[in-house]
Structure formats: structure tokens, C-alpha cells
Design an enzyme around this catalytic site. Structure first.
Site, PDB file in Angstrom:
ATOM      1  CD  GLU A 525      40.212  33.089  44.227  1.00 49.06           C
ATOM      2  OE1 GLU A 525      39.975  34.044  44.992  1.00 49.06           O
ATOM      3  OE2 GLU A 525      40.419  33.211  42.998  1.00 49.06           O
ATOM      4  CG  ASN A 586      40.686  31.947  39.882  1.00 50.26           C
ATOM      5  OD1 ASN A 586      39.949  32.916  39.889  1.00 50.26           O
ATOM      6  ND2 ASN A 586      41.424  31.591  40.936  1.00 50.26           N
ATOM      7  CD  GLU A 618      36.868  33.086  42.279  1.00 52.12           C
ATOM      8  OE1 GLU A 618      37.773  33.813  41.830  1.00 52.12           O
ATOM      9  OE2 GLU A 618      36.640  32.939  43.500  1.00 52.12           O
ATOM     10  CG  ASP A 648      37.894  36.592  40.015  1.00 50.05           C
ATOM     11  OD1 ASP A 648      37.858  37.383  40.966  1.00 50.05           O
ATOM     12  OD2 ASP A 648      38.756  35.682  39.900  1.00 50.05           O
ATOM     13  CD  GLU A 705      38.726  39.263  43.780  1.00 51.77           C
ATOM     14  OE1 GLU A 705      39.361  38.237  43.536  1.00 51.77           O
ATOM     15  OE2 GLU A 705      38.574  40.181  42.977  1.00 51.77           O
TER      16      GLU A 705
HETATM   17  P1  C2E Z   1      42.138  36.294  41.309  1.00 52.28           P
HETATM   18  O1  C2E Z   1      41.306  35.132  40.946  1.00 52.28           O
HETATM   19  O2  C2E Z   1      41.470  37.618  41.362  1.00 52.28           O
HETATM   20  O3  C2E Z   1      42.836  35.966  42.656  1.00 52.28           O
HETATM   21  C1  C2E Z   1      43.022  36.862  43.686  1.00 52.28           C
HETATM   22  C2  C2E Z   1      44.428  37.331  43.673  1.00 52.28           C
HETATM   23  O4  C2E Z   1      44.583  38.344  44.665  1.00 52.28           O
HETATM   24  C3  C2E Z   1      45.418  36.237  44.054  1.00 52.28           C
HETATM   25  O5  C2E Z   1      46.597  36.508  43.378  1.00 52.28           O
HETATM   26  C4  C2E Z   1      45.608  36.478  45.526  1.00 52.28           C
HETATM   27  O6  C2E Z   1      46.817  35.964  46.025  1.00 52.28           O
HETATM   28  C5  C2E Z   1      45.591  37.948  45.576  1.00 52.28           C
HETATM   29  N1  C2E Z   1      45.180  38.448  46.896  1.00 52.28           N
HETATM   30  C6  C2E Z   1      44.346  37.897  47.786  1.00 52.28           C
HETATM   31  N2  C2E Z   1      44.201  38.707  48.868  1.00 52.28           N
HETATM   32  C7  C2E Z   1      44.953  39.809  48.647  1.00 52.28           C
HETATM   33  C8  C2E Z   1      45.222  40.994  49.382  1.00 52.28           C
HETATM   34  O7  C2E Z   1      44.718  41.217  50.482  1.00 52.28           O
HETATM   35  N3  C2E Z   1      46.042  41.910  48.846  1.00 52.28           N
HETATM   36  C9  C2E Z   1      46.638  41.690  47.631  1.00 52.28           C
HETATM   37  N4  C2E Z   1      47.440  42.629  47.154  1.00 52.28           N
HETATM   38  N5  C2E Z   1      46.409  40.574  46.908  1.00 52.28           N
HETATM   39  C10 C2E Z   1      45.567  39.637  47.412  1.00 52.28           C
HETATM   40  P2  C2E Z   1      47.400  35.392  42.719  1.00 52.28           P
HETATM   41  O8  C2E Z   1      47.388  34.157  43.517  1.00 52.28           O
HETATM   42  O9  C2E Z   1      48.723  35.965  42.356  1.00 52.28           O
HETATM   43  O10 C2E Z   1      46.574  35.112  41.405  1.00 52.28           O
HETATM   44  C11 C2E Z   1      46.471  36.064  40.418  1.00 52.28           C
HETATM   45  C12 C2E Z   1      45.452  35.687  39.399  1.00 52.28           C
HETATM   46  O11 C2E Z   1      45.872  34.540  38.667  1.00 52.28           O
HETATM   47  C13 C2E Z   1      44.111  35.281  39.987  1.00 52.28           C
HETATM   48  O12 C2E Z   1      43.371  36.417  40.277  1.00 52.28           O
HETATM   49  C14 C2E Z   1      43.537  34.463  38.887  1.00 52.28           C
HETATM   50  O13 C2E Z   1      42.936  35.297  37.934  1.00 52.28           O
HETATM   51  C15 C2E Z   1      44.756  33.829  38.297  1.00 52.28           C
HETATM   52  N6  C2E Z   1      44.871  32.454  38.768  1.00 52.28           N
HETATM   53  C16 C2E Z   1      45.391  31.994  39.912  1.00 52.28           C
HETATM   54  N7  C2E Z   1      45.269  30.662  39.979  1.00 52.28           N
HETATM   55  C17 C2E Z   1      44.642  30.273  38.860  1.00 52.28           C
HETATM   56  C18 C2E Z   1      44.200  29.021  38.342  1.00 52.28           C
HETATM   57  O14 C2E Z   1      44.338  27.956  38.959  1.00 52.28           O
HETATM   58  N8  C2E Z   1      43.593  29.016  37.153  1.00 52.28           N
HETATM   59  C19 C2E Z   1      43.373  30.166  36.458  1.00 52.28           C
HETATM   60  N9  C2E Z   1      42.782  30.083  35.276  1.00 52.28           N
HETATM   61  N10 C2E Z   1      43.751  31.346  36.903  1.00 52.28           N
HETATM   62  C20 C2E Z   1      44.386  31.407  38.097  1.00 52.28           C
HETATM   63 MG    MG Z   2      39.961  38.478  41.574  1.00 51.14          MG
HETATM   64 MG    MG Z   3      39.673  34.443  41.421  1.00 48.09          MG
END
Ligand code: C2E
Ligand code: MG
Ligand code: MG
Length: 763
Positions: A525, A586, A618, A648, A705
């Protein structure tokens, strides 16, 4: 054709001039014939104009009447030999003709929009009185002295002079307020001038200033007048003669002022230069001068009053809102600053209530702007009816109102008033289209410090209002300092985010997705990271919503897609992962609503050379709820491209089964919130079990996730969820760390605990 008509008109007028000239040169009687021809030709010309150009009926009638009276005057005056009719009758006809002309001109002047008709008529009266005085001294008194005609006859003749001046004046006003040159108007002007010059010659002869020999000239001028009228009606511009025009009359005002003043100055000079000849003369002079002076005084008084009216109207416009009549921002700020500057009694705290209608745009869009205006007016009335007498209700713009209440004593006071303001919207608003309901969000801020600027108080209330909007609308929020800091921070982030892409501050991290059965990395991802200039890393959870709001997500999202796919291509080529490994990207609601998204995706695919089947998009549920049609259309295009779509954060939103059926989805990602409890919380486990069973029955791919412990992973596997991502497997890592991450995972093979089954019994 118009230009041909114009030419014909000029030729006709030229022929008319030839007839006039012949009348002057040829022997006596010929002049009378010319006059006759001139008067007669008017009739067919006017008929032609009425038929062909639909010339204004009123105008034709007026000219016919005026012409008839002048003609009668000429006949009775003895143009064709002595008739024996007294001079008095002829003069009367002339006076009636002149008065009709004045009336006609007043009507024409009236039609000029933007002109103060009363003032023009007032000026015309002054001109008339002035020239009456002149006429009295120059013609009338001398005529009376030499002639043996009855007094009434001379008086009627005398009245004609002021009438003539008034006609000239009105004609000038009319002609010079013309915004487009209109040949017909000028022909009529020429006709009036010629006729009046003829009259003048006549009067000079009557008064004994000129010999009777020049009377022929007078007749020629009348003849010319008739031809000029004919030309006016032949010219194609006759159609627009009556049309309303707007005139920029400020410059012309000066011209009028000069004429009016001269009408005052010349009589005064004449009066001063020549003494009265008799007692009667003295009485007439005195009365006339008195009337003239009174007219001028009246005119000045009226004009001063009109000016002050206009000034207060302008002032009102500058301080009030045209739609509701409420004070506007200028007046509001003024009032606030008076409160700020005043030394306030300690027991009072003037308070500002920023009232903003919720979703007012919907009313405008669905019911039209006039319905919207009606709503704004009704809301204004209701607000006024609700606030204390001392309070001010202002309208800033659109659907924003501000209530400024100087009587507030405490916070609870303020909140009571805010409550009352909210309750204003409980009643439906009755419109022609039916009842509508509106609600409002209210931000409250008080003027509590002497140093604060009026704009600041307004901004504080505005900020609080946005807070009320954020917390679900139809409520109030009080301003506090932390709000300000939050807003300032957000503003800073917004600005920096605009430049982040150009400054290459954005990077993609990747988190592997593991197949629990085989232990193989089946995909990644892509997760965005923003490393600001000073090195601080901002979480996407913080900046993605801002990018959403401001629209920066569109370019950023396109960049992320290309970046992630290019990375996947490289990894496959370098053997970091298997050629079947997928990339999940995403896509936020705003991107999904963008009609360009399908082409952005297909361009990223072709530029990176990645097969569409390796890309997962996603999306979250929210967009499928708020704009289902749009989302469906876009997702279908994605499907047509061969790209797959994952839902998602499943389970956190309004997830409904129908959603899963209606939309072309191929995967659901079980949200971390349930995964976290899956090992220890029976209800979470039950939920995940249901989700997995349902997903499998719908033929969907399932990914868990946020897997953080072996225990969670084990339970998920037992429940039938075969793919997972989470910190247990790997944190999101930069691209260059992926090779070692993947090979470490593959060395590990299937996760150790899964090989054993000692926990299975607990499930
Ligand atoms: P998401 O798509 O649900 O991404 C999963 C989030 O959970 C990611 O946070 C990831 O780092 C985090 N995560 C993964 N494994 C674990 C775990 O075991 N424990 C915990 N506590 N967290 C975990 P992240 O990277 O901070 O991203 C947050 C959200 O921001 C993403 O949720 C997504 O909705 C958005 N996002 C991130 N990158 C992009 C992007 O390129 N474009 C768009 N539109 N949204 C993005
Ligand atoms: Mg997610
Ligand atoms: Mg995601």
C-alpha cells in the site's frame, strides 16, 4: 436601405431650400406659393412616415396640430391678402401653436431617463419670465406706444416671445441630451429655430425696429421650417425619436445653468439701462421682476432640497444593504469601533453574533435567486424581531448576518440570545414555491478588550461560526483563543502544502501486504509522507484532509499514483517482489468526484508500464454515500480500465450491504479498529467473523489492516481472512528499504505462530 433613405432625405431637404430661395428671389406672390407648397407637402410626408417607419403617432399628431395652428396664424395674418380678421386672432393661433410646442417638448424631455424633469421645467419658467421682461421692454412697450390696436391683441402677441424662448430652451435641452446623434431631432430643431427667427423678424417689424420689407424673409423662414419638419419625418431615425434614452446630463447641466443665468442677467441689464416710459410700464416691470425673482428663489430652494435628498440617499446606500435595508459591514464596523473605544461599564460586554445560514446555496440553486432573496429578507425581519431594541442587525454579504448586542452582561446572557437567534429558524419560511426550512450556525465573540480592532472582533465571531459549522451546523460556538491558534496553524499548513509538490517535499512510503497462507508479499500500500523544509514529518491523517478541502489533493493525488506505479514497475523489474505483486493507492473523495480521474489513472498506468490488474484503488465509504451516482460512474470507468477497487476502513462508516452489492468492488479492508480487538474482544471478533463470511460469500478479497500482534494475525487467519498488513509485518518504509524488508519477510516464510495450532482451540 437606411443609407439610401438618408440620401433621399437630404436631397429632399435641399430641394426644399431651393424652393425657399426661389421664394426670396422671385417676385412677391411667389413667396406665398412657396409657403403653400411647403405646408402642403407635409401631409404626404407624414403619411409616408407613419406607414413605412411606424413613426410615433403622438408625435405626428402633435406636429400636425402645431403646423395647423401656425398655418392658421399665417393665413389670418394676411399672407394671401387681407382677410379682414383682426390681428388678435392670428396672434392667438400663433400662441396656441407655440404652447402646444412647449407641451410636446416637455413630453419629449420627460422621456429622457435620468433627467430631473421638474428642474428642467423650472429652468424653462425662468427663461420664459426673463424673456418676457426683455420682450416687454424691447417690443411690447414700444408696440403699445405706437400702435392703435387693442391692448389685448398686443399682449397676446407679447406672450408669444417668452413662449418662443421656452421652446428654444427646451429644444436645446432635448437636443443636447441626445446620447446618439439623431438626425430627425436636429431637423426638428432646425424647424423650430427657423420658425422662431421668422417670429422675431415679425416682432421687430411690429415694434417698428425694422421696415416691412424684411417680412418676406420671415415667410421664407417659416417655409424652411416646414421643409425641415418634412425632412425629420423622412429620415429613418424618426423611429427612435420617442425612445427612452438615458442621458449623462452632468455636463449639460452647465449649459443649462448658463442659459438660465443669462435669462436672469440680461433682463436685469435691460431694466437697469432703460428707465420706465410710463406708470403702466413701471408696474409691469416691477411685477415681472418680482415674479422672476420669486421663480429663481423657488428654483434654488427646490434644487438645494433635491441635492440634500440625493446626498442622504447616497449616504444611505453607502451604509445599508440594498436587499434587506439592514446596515452593512461599514456601518457595523463603525458601531463596533464606537463600542471598542468607549469606556465600557464593567457590567456590560457588547457581543457579536455571526449568523450564517446553513446550505443556503441549495435554496438558490434549487429554487432560484429570487426565492433566495426572499429567504434573506424574511430572515432579516425575523432577526430584527428577536434581538433587543438596542442591538444592531447587519448583513455582511450573501447569507451572513451579524447581530451586535450592547446589552449583554454575561456568557449566559449571550448564549440565551444565541439560542433565541437559532430558534428564529424553527418556523418554516413560506415561499411561493412552498415552505422551506433553513438553519443557521452562529459564532459568538465579545468585545472585551479596549485594544482590540473592530475587524478582529468580526473575525473572531466568524472563526467561531466556522467552528459551529464544523460541529454539525444548526448550533452556536463561542470564540476562544485556542480556536485562533488552530486556524492560524491550519492556514500555515494550507499555504505550505500548496508548494510541497513543487519543492519535492512529498514522498511515498510503502507497507507490504502479506498472504497469510503462503507468507508471500502479494502487494504494497502506498502511503504518502510530507517532510517539510525543516525536517518535520507531517502525517497524512493531518494533511490529506486539508489537501481535500483546498483541492490540492488533485495534483498531489495524480503525482502519488504515478510515483507508486513507477515504484512497483521498478521493484518487479529488479526482482524485489513477484511480477504479480500489486500496488494499492488511496484515492480521496474529491479525487473520485473529479471527472478526470479515469484519464489520470490510465495515463499513470501507461507511463509506468504497469498492467491495470496490478493496481488497487482504495476508496472510503463516505463518497459512495454522499455522491453515489458520481462515484458509481467513476468506479465503472475504473473497472472498464481493468483496475480493481478496494473499500478501505471497512466497518467504520455507514457500511451497508447494499453498498457492497451496488458498487463494483473487489476487496474490503477490515479497519484497524476491529482488528485491534479481534484477539481479546468477543464482540469485535464476532463482527470480523461476520464481515469475513459476508465478504467471502460476495466473492470479495479480504485484507485486515493494522495487525500488530501475532495473536491478532492468528485469529484473523482462523476466521478466514487470508491477507493482512500492519506493524507486525512491517511499518510503512521508504522505497529503498523495501528490498531488505521483503527478503526478511520471505526468509521468515509463514509466520511462526501460525504453524502451531495451540491457540486455535480458543477461537
Ligand atoms: P489508510 O489508507 O487506512 O492507511 C492505513 C494507515 O494505517 C496508514 O496510516 C498506516 O501507516 C497505518 N498503519 C498501518 N499498519 C498499522 C498498524 O499496525 N498500527 C497502526 N496504529 N497503524 C497502522 P498513514 O500512513 O498515517 O495514513 C493515514 C491515512 O491517510 C490513510 O489511511 C489514507 O486514508 C490517507 N492517505 C495516506 N496516503 C494517501 C495518499 O497518497 N492519498 C490519499 N488520498 N490518502 C492517503
Ligand atoms: Mg485504512
Ligand atoms: Mg488505505
Amino acid at each position: 436601405m437606411a443609407s439610401n433613405r438618408t440620401k433621399t432625405t437630404w436631397i429632399y431637404f435641399f430641394l426644399g431650400c431651393v424652393v425657399v430661395a426661389a421664394g426670396i428671389i422671385a417676385p412677391d406672390r411667389y413667396g406665398d406659393l412657396a409657403y403653400l407648397i411647403a405646408a402642403a407637402q407635409i401631409v404626404p410626408v407624414m403619411l409616408f412616415s407613419y406607414r413605412v417607419d411606424r413613426a410615433p403617432k403622438g408625435l405626428l399628431l402633435a406636429i400636425a396640430l402645431i403646423g395647423t395652428f401656425y398655418g392658421l396664424s399665417a393665413v389670418t395674418a394676411g399672407v394671401w391678402g387681407e382677410t379682414g380678421v383682426p390681428r388678435f386672432v392670428s396672434n392667438l393661433f400663433e400662441l396656441v401653436g407655440g404652447s402646444l410646442m412647449v407641451a410636446g417638448l416637455v413630453i419629449l424631455v420627460r422621456q429622457r431617463r435620468g433627467m430631473n424633469t421638474a428642474a428642467v421645467i423650472g429652468d424653462a419658467m425662468i427663461v420664459g419670465l426673463g424673456s418676457w421682461l426683455m420682450a416687454w421692454v424691447a417690443f411690447l412697450q414700444p408696440t403699445l406706444a405706437v400702435s392703435d390696436e387693442p391692448l389685448i391683441s398686443s399682449l397676446v402677441a407679447g406672450f408669444y416671445h417668452p413662449t418662443g424662448s421656452v421652446i428654444l430652451f427646451l429644444m436645446a435641452v432635448y437636443l443636447f441630451t441626445e446620447t446618439k446623434t439623431n438626425a430627425s431631432s436636429w431637423f426638428i430643431g432646425a424647424s423650430v429655430l427657423a420658425t422662431l427667427m421668422g417670429d422675431l423678424i415679425y416682432a421687430l417689424v411690429d415694434a417698428g425696429h425694422l421696415g416691412a420689407g424684411v417680412l418676406d424673409f420671415a415667410y421664407s423662414l417659416y417655409t424652411l421650417g416646414y421643409f425641415a419638419v418634412a425632412a425629420a419625418f423622412l429620415h429613418p431615425s424618426v423611429k427612435s425619436l420617442e425612445q427612452t434614452q438615458s442621458s449623462g446630463d452632468s455636463q449639460r447641466l452647465l449649459g443649462r445653468l448658463i442659459i438660465t443665468t443669462s435669462s436672469l442677467v440680461f433682463p436685469v441689464i435691460v431694466l437697469a439701462a432703460s428707465g420706465p416710459k410710463s406708470t403702466a410700464d413701471q408696474i409691469v416691470r416691477s411685477i415681472s421682476a418680482l415674479v422672476l425673482a420669486s421663480a429663481v428663489t423657488l428654483r434654488v430652494v427646490l434644487s438645494v432640497r433635491a441635492n440634500s435628498d440625493a446626498q442622504s440617499e447616497l449616504l444611505k446606500q453607502a451604509y445599508t444593504d440594498a436587499l434587506t435595508g439592514l446596515p452593512n459591514r461599514v456601518l457595523l464596523l463603525d458601531r463596533i469601533s464606537s463600542y471598542v473605544n468607549e469606556l465600557w461599564r464593567a457590567d456590560r460586554e457588547p457581543t457579536l453574533f455571526f449568523v450564517d445560514l446553513d446550505r443556503f446555496k441549495n435554496i438558490n440553486d434549487s429554487l432560484g435567486h429570487s426565492a433566495g432573496d426572499e429567504v434573506l429578507r424574511i430572515v432579516a425581519e425575523r432577526l430584527i424581531g428577536t434581538v433587543p431594541r438596542e442591538a444592531m442587525v447587519a448583513r455582511l454579504s450573501g447569507d451572513e448576518y451579524v447581530v451586535l448586542d450592547p446589552t449583554t452582561r454575561s456568557l449566559s446572557n449571550a448564549s440565551a440570545l444565541a439560542e433565541r437567534l437559532l430558534s428564529v429558524f424553527r418556523e418554516p419560511i413560506a415561499l411561493a414555491q412552498g415552505d422551506v426550512f433553513v438553519t443557521a450556525s452562529i459564532g459568538v465573540a465579545s468585545i472585551d478588550s479596549i485594544s482590540v480592532k473592530p475587524e478582529d472582533v468580526l473575525r473572531h465571531a466568524d472563526t467561531a461560526m466556522y467552528r459551529a459549522k464544523d460541529s454539525g451546523r444548526n448550533c452556536m460556538a463561542f470564540y476562544d483563543e485556542s480556536m485562533h491558534e488552530r486556524i492560524a496553524h491550519r492556514l500555515a499548513v494550507e499555504t505550505a502544502l500548496y508548494r510541497a509538490l513543487d519543492r519535492q517535499e512529498l514522498r511515498m512510503f510503502h507497507q507490504p501486504i502479506l498472504d497469510l497462507d503462503t507468507g508471500e508479499v502479494v502487494g504494497f500500500e502506498a502511503l504518502m509522507r510530507w517532510q517539510q523544509g525543516d525536517g518535520t514529518i507531517v502525517s497524512p491523517a493531518e494533511f490529506i484532509p486539508i489537501a481535500e478541502d483546498t483541492g490540492t489533493i488533485i495534483p498531489i493525488g495524480a503525482w502519488a499514483l504515478l510515483e507508486a506505479l513507477t515504484q512497483l514497475r521498478r521493484w518487479i523489474d529488479d526482482g524485489v517482489c513477484s511480477p504479480q505483486a500489486t500496488m494499492s493507492v488511496n484515492v480521496s473523495p474529491r479525487q473520485l468526484a473529479d471527472p478526470n480521474l479515469p484519464s489520470v489513472v490510465s495515463e499513470a498506468l501507461s507511463r509506468s508500464g504497469v498492467d491495470p490488474s496490478l493496481l488497487w484503488i482504495e476508496i472510503t465509504e463516505s463518497v459512495m454515500i454522499s455522491e453515489p451516482e458520481l462515484a458509481l460512474a467513476t468506479l465503472q470507468k475504473m473497472k472498464a480500465l481493468g483496475v480493481r477497487v478496494a473499500l478501505d476502513d471497512f466497518g467504520t462508516g455507514y457500511s451497508s450491504l447494499s453498498l457492497l452489492q451496488r458498487f463494483p468492488l473487489q476487496r474490503i479492508k477490515i479497519d484497524r479498529a476491529f482488528v485491534q480487538g479481534v484477539a481479546d474482544n468477543p464482540s469485535d471478533r464476532a463482527l470480523v467473523r461476520t464481515i469475513v463470511a459476508m465478504g467471502i460469500s460476495l466473492g470479495l478479497d479480504m485484507v485486515a489492516e493494522g495487525v500488530e500482534s501475532l495473536h491478532q494475525m492468528q485469529v484473523l487467519s482462523e476466521l478466514g481472512c487470508k491477507k493482512a498488513q500492519g506493524y507486525l509485518i512491517s511499518h510503512p518504509v521508504p522505497a529503498d528499504a523495501m528490498r531488505s524488508t521483503v527478503s526478511a519477510l520471505e526468509r521468515l516464510g509463514r509466520f511462526p505462530l501460525l504453524r502451531g495450532d495451540h491457540r486455535a482451540g480458543q477461537l
